[in-house]
Design an enzyme around this catalytic site. Structure first.
Site, PDB file in Angstrom:
ATOM      1  N   GLY A   1     -24.735 -13.079 -32.501  1.00 48.98           N
ATOM      2  CA  GLY A   1     -23.287 -13.071 -32.852  1.00 48.98           C
ATOM      3  C   GLY A   1     -22.233 -11.915 -31.988  1.00 48.98           C
ATOM      4  N   SER A   2     -22.354 -10.931 -32.632  1.00 51.26           N
ATOM      5  CA  SER A   2     -21.897  -9.770 -31.917  1.00 51.26           C
ATOM      6  C   SER A   2     -22.499  -9.468 -30.532  1.00 51.26           C
ATOM      7  CB  SER A   2     -21.427  -8.501 -32.894  1.00 51.26           C
ATOM      8  OG  SER A   2     -20.802  -8.920 -33.957  1.00 51.26           O
TER       9      SER A   2
ATOM     10  N   TRP B   1     -22.362 -21.883 -35.394  1.00 49.34           N
ATOM     11  CA  TRP B   1     -21.067 -21.648 -35.422  1.00 49.34           C
ATOM     12  C   TRP B   1     -19.904 -22.428 -34.636  1.00 49.34           C
ATOM     13  CZ3 TRP B   1     -21.606 -19.412 -40.153  1.00 49.34           C
ATOM     14  CH2 TRP B   1     -22.783 -18.566 -40.221  1.00 49.34           C
ATOM     15  N   ILE B   2     -20.256 -23.480 -33.794  1.00 44.52           N
ATOM     16  CA  ILE B   2     -19.259 -23.802 -32.717  1.00 44.52           C
ATOM     17  C   ILE B   2     -18.183 -24.408 -33.145  1.00 44.52           C
ATOM     18  CG2 ILE B   2     -19.322 -24.801 -30.528  1.00 44.52           C
ATOM     19  CD1 ILE B   2     -20.919 -22.230 -30.844  1.00 44.52           C
TER      20      ILE B   2
ATOM     21  N   GLN C   1      -1.523 -12.797 -55.952  1.00 43.03           N
ATOM     22  CA  GLN C   1      -0.975 -11.761 -57.060  1.00 43.03           C
ATOM     23  C   GLN C   1       0.164 -12.406 -57.650  1.00 43.03           C
ATOM     24  OE1 GLN C   1      -3.517 -10.002 -58.193  1.00 43.03           O
ATOM     25  NE2 GLN C   1      -2.390  -8.721 -59.619  1.00 43.03           N
TER      26      GLN C   1
ATOM     27  N   GLU D   1     -14.269 -14.409 -33.078  1.00 41.62           N
ATOM     28  CA  GLU D   1     -13.733 -13.826 -31.733  1.00 41.62           C
ATOM     29  C   GLU D   1     -13.653 -12.428 -31.907  1.00 41.62           C
ATOM     30  OE1 GLU D   1     -10.732 -15.785 -29.485  1.00 41.62           O
ATOM     31  OE2 GLU D   1     -11.147 -17.970 -30.650  1.00 41.62           O
TER      32      GLU D   1
END
Ligand SMILES: Cc1cc2nc3c(=O)[nH]c(=O)nc-3n(C[C@H](O)[C@H](O)[C@H](O)COP(=O)(O)OP(=O)(O)OC[C@H]3O[C@@H](n4cnc5c(N)ncnc54)[C@H](O)[C@@H]3O)c2cc1C
Length: 381
Positions: free
Chosen positions: A131-132, A156-157, A337, A364
């Site tokens: 990922g990263s 995750w596309i 809230q 991203e």
């Protein structure tokens, strides 16, 4: 320094804003509940030129500057966070890969249908173990005569299960680290071996399918390579830099929706015989919410300005995305809230804004990774 929008930018904002108010806002809850790709809205956006906003008219785009594109994406995301991701993945990632790194015939063949909204684009970089840490990817592309054979998978596309064109990153030289990564154009309908394994059930961002993809001996002609072998890592970094400006726009758009919704509620809801907006604590919340939104917007436009001028905007795009993402989550939180107990129910959209905003801090470039990027850039200055 001019903070006023140009006539063209105002025109785009007003046009997209009207479309969003009339067509997107009324169905935003439905998109959130059903989690179906909103093809009708995408077709309408294509008719309005919104699926190719920043690309030149010769490639089927609307020829807008990056400010106008960011303003357009902000408005779309104000209506639906999922729709914001659909457009951002399609334009900033897939489309931009072709525009920046495609040769003339690749642009004509693959960018034009994307920009005209006839095709949908996706950008397939992330993997289960990468990922990263992009260079940890395991997908490979091996040359075999005049073809490449791609094996592996992506996770995750965004738009991955509905895309007509997917820009796929794979290792052509697995021993060469980030210099061994190349990028390719893949066409799911034409290319055997492209498999959609799954689409994720997510917290928010509904309507945009997030797919797990598998490539099983997927053969593509060699002319689907973008640029040269080994260019892929640089392609990914440059594309994500531009993309971060539009994820900032998504953050600003969702934050505006959360703010406007909370402000209206604060005017309507009465407790102790007066609208809750009259209580100083609520008024101050609204003041902080709007101040943060305005600051996030300025960072977004500053990064867009540097991009347009051709200056280094790595730090600016990272700061815009980092700040706007945190602001959208904070503003959406305050929106709940202000609604009290009602904000915690599905009867009001306040909780949807919160779920949609959270994603901004993850894709991203996570907020942690962006702080690394900003820090590295500061130390180099
Ligand atoms: C809904 C959704 C849509 C997405 N769309 C796309 C898409 O279209 N295309 C695509 O290619 N990807 C897409 N992604 C993937 C996304 O970009 C990754 O999830 C993201 O980059 C983080 O990678 P990871 O999930 O593997 O987390 P990891 O990299 O495992 O990170 C886990 C945690 O560790 C932290 N961390 C990791 N490395 C460092 C470091 N060096 N310093 C400090 N902290 C660190 C992270 O910040 C995070 O908090 C999408 C993800 C989601 C959830």
């Amino acid at each position: 320094m001019d903070f006023a929008l140009s006539a063209e930018q105002r025109q785009i904002r007003d046009m997209v804003s009207e479309f969003v108010d009339e067509e997107v806002v009324p169905v935003a809850d439905e998109i959130d509940h059903e989690d179906e790709f909103p093809q009708d809205l995408v077709d309408e956006m294509a008719d309005l030129g919104l699926m190719g906003m920043p690309f030149p008219e010769e490639y089927g785009g609307a020829g807008l500057d990056y400010h106008s594109y960011a303003i357009g994406l902000e408005e779309i995301s104000r209506g639906s966070g999922g729709l914001g991701t659909i457009v951002a993945a399609h334009i900033s990632l897939a489309g931009n890969m072709l525009y920046e790194f495609g040769d003339e015939s690749q642009k004509e063949e693959y960018l034009t249908p994307l920009a005209e909204g006839r095709d949908i684009g996706a950008f397939a970089l992330s993997e289960a173990g990468a990922g990263s840490d992009v260079p940890a990817m395991e997908t490979t592309a091996e040359k075999d005569g005049d073809e490449y054979v791609i094996d592996g998978g992506k996770l995750w596309i965004s738009n991955g299960s509905v895309a007509d064109t997917v820009t796929v990153f794979a290792k052509t030289d697995p021993e060469a680290g980030n210099k061994g990564i190349s990028s390719f154009i893949v066409r799911p309908e034409e290319d055997d071996g492209f498999i959609v394994e799954n689409t994720e059930e997510k917290l928010g961002d509904k309507g945009c399918p997030t797919a797990e993809l598998r490539f099983d001996d997927l053969r593509i002609p060699e002319d689907r390579l973008l640029g040269a072998e080994g260019d892929g890592f640089v392609h990914a970094l440059k594309t994500l830099n531009g993309g971060r400006i539009t994820i900032a726009a998504r953050g600003v758009g969702i934050a505006r929706a959360a703010f406007e919704n909370a402000r209206d509620y604060a005017n309507e809801r009465e407790q102790f015989g007066q609208p809750i907006g009259e209580f100083q604590s609520i008024k101050h919340k609204l003041a902080d919410m709007d101040t943060k939104i305005q600051a996030a917007k300025m960072l977004m436009h500053k990064a867009a300005d540097k991009k347009i001028r051709g200056e280094n905007y790595i730090k600016d795009a990272a700061q815009a995305k980092l700040y706007a993402s945190e602001v959208s989550r904070e503003v959406a939180n305050e929106g709940i809230q202000i609604h009290g107990g009602y904000g915690y129910t599905k009867d009001f959209p306040a909780e949807r804004f919160y779920r949609d905003a959270k994603l901004n801090e993850i894709y991203e470039g996570t907020s942690e990774v962006l702080r690394n990027t900003i820090g590295d850039q500061l130390l180099e200055e």
